[in-house]
Structure formats: structure tokens, C-alpha cells
Design a protein around this motif. Sequence first.
Motif, PDB file in Angstrom:
ATOM      1  N   ASN A 181       0.846  -1.193   0.000  1.00  0.00           N
ATOM      2  CA  ASN A 181       0.000   0.000   0.000  1.00  0.00           C
ATOM      3  C   ASN A 181       0.883   1.245   0.000  1.00  0.00           C
ATOM      4  N   ASN A 182       1.320   1.615  -1.199  1.00  0.00           N
ATOM      5  CA  ASN A 182       2.218   2.752  -1.336  1.00  0.00           C
ATOM      6  C   ASN A 182       1.501   4.039  -1.719  1.00  0.00           C
ATOM      7  N   ALA A 183       0.339   3.934  -2.368  1.00  0.00           N
ATOM      8  CA  ALA A 183      -0.358   5.130  -2.853  1.00  0.00           C
ATOM      9  C   ALA A 183      -0.648   6.090  -1.706  1.00  0.00           C
ATOM     10  N   GLY A 184      -0.367   7.357  -1.944  1.00  0.00           N
ATOM     11  CA  GLY A 184      -0.632   8.338  -0.907  1.00  0.00           C
ATOM     12  C   GLY A 184      -0.365   9.747  -1.389  1.00  0.00           C
ATOM     13  N   VAL A 185      -0.835  10.709  -0.619  1.00  0.00           N
ATOM     14  CA  VAL A 185      -0.619  12.121  -0.912  1.00  0.00           C
ATOM     15  C   VAL A 185      -0.076  12.791   0.339  1.00  0.00           C
ATOM     16  N   PHE A 186       0.710  13.853   0.117  1.00  0.00           N
ATOM     17  CA  PHE A 186       1.375  14.497   1.253  1.00  0.00           C
ATOM     18  C   PHE A 186       1.769  15.914   0.850  1.00  0.00           C
ATOM     19  N   ALA A 187       1.452  16.865   1.691  1.00  0.00           N
ATOM     20  CA  ALA A 187       1.863  18.249   1.448  1.00  0.00           C
ATOM     21  C   ALA A 187       1.792  19.027   2.764  1.00  0.00           C
ATOM     22  N   PRO A 188       2.672  19.997   2.942  1.00  0.00           N
ATOM     23  CA  PRO A 188       2.647  20.786   4.180  1.00  0.00           C
ATOM     24  C   PRO A 188       1.552  21.847   4.152  1.00  0.00           C
ATOM     25  N   LYS A 189       0.989  22.118   5.319  1.00  0.00           N
ATOM     26  CA  LYS A 189       0.025  23.200   5.489  1.00  0.00           C
ATOM     27  C   LYS A 189      -0.088  23.495   6.982  1.00  0.00           C
ATOM     28  N   PRO A 190       0.039  24.764   7.388  1.00  0.00           N
ATOM     29  CA  PRO A 190      -0.041  25.092   8.813  1.00  0.00           C
ATOM     30  C   PRO A 190      -1.344  24.608   9.444  1.00  0.00           C
ATOM     31  N   PHE A 191      -1.243  24.144  10.664  1.00  0.00           N
ATOM     32  CA  PHE A 191      -2.380  23.555  11.374  1.00  0.00           C
ATOM     33  C   PHE A 191      -3.608  24.465  11.373  1.00  0.00           C
ATOM     34  N   LEU A 192      -3.414  25.755  11.650  1.00  0.00           N
ATOM     35  CA  LEU A 192      -4.546  26.670  11.764  1.00  0.00           C
ATOM     36  C   LEU A 192      -5.195  26.981  10.424  1.00  0.00           C
ATOM     37  N   ASP A 193      -4.558  26.592   9.334  1.00  0.00           N
ATOM     38  CA  ASP A 193      -5.121  26.818   8.002  1.00  0.00           C
ATOM     39  C   ASP A 193      -5.831  25.587   7.443  1.00  0.00           C
ATOM     40  N   VAL A 194      -5.742  24.469   8.139  1.00  0.00           N
ATOM     41  CA  VAL A 194      -6.315  23.215   7.633  1.00  0.00           C
ATOM     42  C   VAL A 194      -7.830  23.264   7.673  1.00  0.00           C
ATOM     43  N   GLU A 195      -8.453  22.916   6.540  1.00  0.00           N
ATOM     44  CA  GLU A 195      -9.906  22.872   6.422  1.00  0.00           C
ATOM     45  C   GLU A 195     -10.394  21.418   6.514  1.00  0.00           C
ATOM     46  N   GLU A 196     -11.671  21.258   6.705  1.00  0.00           N
ATOM     47  CA  GLU A 196     -12.244  19.908   6.759  1.00  0.00           C
ATOM     48  C   GLU A 196     -12.001  19.155   5.457  1.00  0.00           C
ATOM     49  N   THR A 197     -12.025  19.877   4.349  1.00  0.00           N
ATOM     50  CA  THR A 197     -11.776  19.242   3.048  1.00  0.00           C
ATOM     51  C   THR A 197     -10.358  18.672   2.969  1.00  0.00           C
ATOM     52  N   ASP A 198      -9.403  19.314   3.632  1.00  0.00           N
ATOM     53  CA  ASP A 198      -8.032  18.795   3.667  1.00  0.00           C
ATOM     54  C   ASP A 198      -7.985  17.459   4.395  1.00  0.00           C
ATOM     55  N   LEU A 199      -8.646  17.418   5.546  1.00  0.00           N
ATOM     56  CA  LEU A 199      -8.663  16.173   6.324  1.00  0.00           C
ATOM     57  C   LEU A 199      -9.330  15.053   5.540  1.00  0.00           C
ATOM     58  N   ASP A 200     -10.439  15.369   4.882  1.00  0.00           N
ATOM     59  CA  ASP A 200     -11.129  14.357   4.083  1.00  0.00           C
ATOM     60  C   ASP A 200     -10.241  13.842   2.958  1.00  0.00           C
ATOM     61  N   PHE A 201      -9.511  14.746   2.321  1.00  0.00           N
ATOM     62  CA  PHE A 201      -8.632  14.395   1.207  1.00  0.00           C
ATOM     63  C   PHE A 201      -7.589  13.369   1.637  1.00  0.00           C
ATOM     64  N   TYR A 202      -6.879  13.642   2.727  1.00  0.00           N
ATOM     65  CA  TYR A 202      -5.829  12.733   3.193  1.00  0.00           C
ATOM     66  C   TYR A 202      -6.406  11.455   3.788  1.00  0.00           C
ATOM     67  N   TRP A 203      -7.509  11.598   4.505  1.00  0.00           N
ATOM     68  CA  TRP A 203      -8.154  10.427   5.096  1.00  0.00           C
ATOM     69  C   TRP A 203      -8.586   9.447   4.004  1.00  0.00           C
ATOM     70  N   ASN A 204      -9.195   9.973   2.958  1.00  0.00           N
ATOM     71  CA  ASN A 204      -9.731   9.117   1.903  1.00  0.00           C
ATOM     72  C   ASN A 204      -8.642   8.388   1.128  1.00  0.00           C
ATOM     73  N   ILE A 205      -7.635   9.109   0.691  1.00  0.00           N
ATOM     74  CA  ILE A 205      -6.599   8.492  -0.142  1.00  0.00           C
ATOM     75  C   ILE A 205      -5.624   7.677   0.698  1.00  0.00           C
ATOM     76  N   ASN A 206      -5.093   8.291   1.750  1.00  0.00           N
ATOM     77  CA  ASN A 206      -4.050   7.607   2.523  1.00  0.00           C
ATOM     78  C   ASN A 206      -4.605   6.470   3.374  1.00  0.00           C
ATOM     79  N   LEU A 207      -5.545   6.793   4.242  1.00  0.00           N
ATOM     80  CA  LEU A 207      -6.027   5.758   5.170  1.00  0.00           C
ATOM     81  C   LEU A 207      -7.060   4.830   4.540  1.00  0.00           C
ATOM     82  N   LYS A 208      -8.110   5.391   3.934  1.00  0.00           N
ATOM     83  CA  LYS A 208      -9.138   4.524   3.359  1.00  0.00           C
ATOM     84  C   LYS A 208      -8.567   3.663   2.238  1.00  0.00           C
TER      85      LYS A 208
END
Length: 247
Positions: free
Chosen positions: A85-112
Motif C-alpha cells: 500500500n504505497n499510494a498516498g498524498v502528502f503536502a505541508p500546510k499550517p495547522f490553523l489553516d487546515v480545512e475539513e476538506t483537507d482532512l477528508d482528502f488525506y483520510w480518503n486516499i491515505n487511510l481509506k
Amino acid sequence: MKNKTVIVTGASTGIGKAIAQYFVDKGSNVVLNSSNKENLVAAYKELGSPANAIYFAGDISLKETGKRLVAMAKEVFGTVDVLINNAGVFAPKPFLDVEETDLDFYWNINLKGTYFTSQAAIPEMVEHGGGSIINVGTVLVDHAIDGFPATAPLASKGAIHSLSRQLAAEFGKKNIRVNTIAPGIIRSPLQGKIGIEDADSLAGLHLLNRIGEAYEVAEAAYYLASSEFITGETINVAGGHTVGHAI
């Protein structure tokens, strides 16, 4: 690993392509996956369009993609022995700028993606007496860096590390080994995608004072895939990144 069947997700570039190449060269049957069909076809041709490899373009965050990869592996090669399971996405973004869509994006591709593809492969491994799952995380799960804020992708990668250990516990008696590879800075297209123009400038993060090469992650993947007595472990391929610092 000769004639064993290996599924590699995120196989069109970088680490995934290097892993696919390594296993193809060792005589394994390889099923390559990527969401980008153009890159995937190009990667397959770069491998020499080998007879012991096939490919399927599909979004790994979708449950059906994992099922399709397993079905193809069975149909063409007969078994599923290894899942990487190598597929994944990764990029930096300050914590206070993170939106719910960001969390969904990483959750869906990386974890799911990791979760559901493993869920599709494990029944086949159980049926055939065992297998190996290798999940790709990151050393940043255990070694945070102030100048590289990436809480959103790291939350999903940390979940992958935990998932590996729990799957190792649940399926150890079925002879299914589950391990994590945690790369350090590896030379790959990812560096450019996240704005790092000179990856070698990060060499000082590693005690060996150089960044890693994709084939070195592939070597670790091959070792874990072929080992019969390693499970639940995280292998850092990071040149000493997590061990200490040079001053």
C-alpha cells in the motif's frame, strides 16, 4: 518471491515505480495501480512492458478499486501473495489553516485506500495460507519537524502505522505479516510537488548526510515481503533520521 503475486498501489512514479521494478526484476508477478492512467501506462512501458506485470488505473480511495486489483491478480496470476500500500498524498500546510476538506482528502486516499485494499486482499491471503502486507508511512509520524507543518497528512499516516500493528495482531495466526515502511527524505517527484526544489539540501536531516533513493525503499519492501518471521514492525528507511541529529 519468484512467481509470487504482488500488488503495488501508487506505482506510476517515484517509490511505487521503483518497488514495482524491483519485484518485476526478481521474477514476481506484479499488478501496478495508479489513479493517473497516462503515468501508469508510461511506467509500464518504462518497465519494458513485462509479461509478468499488468496494470489498472483507479482511485485507490474507492473500495471498488481494491476489489478490482485483487480480482485481476487472481484472474491473471492465480493468487495474491503481497500487497504494498504505497499510494498516498502528502503536502505541508499550517495547522490553523487546515480545512475539513483537507482532512477528508488525506483520510480518503491515505487511510481509506490502505484500509479497503487490505480488506480486499486479506481473504485471498487467508485462503492460500498467508501473505504479506506492507504499508508505507513516514518517519515524521515519530519525528516531527517544526519547519514542516503537516498535521493533516500526518494524522492519516499515523493511522496507517497503527493499522499495521493491529492487522498484524488480528491475522498473525493466519500467517499474514503486516509491516510498515517509514521513509525519510527520498528522491522522488513528491519533493517537487510540495515545493522542494533541491531535495539534496535536506541531506542534513539524516545522519548519513544524504537523502535516500527510491530503490532503497524497494529493497526494504522486498525484504519484508520475503521474510516469514517479521510482523507488526515499522522499518525506518531514513538514514538515521529518527535516531539523532548532526550538529
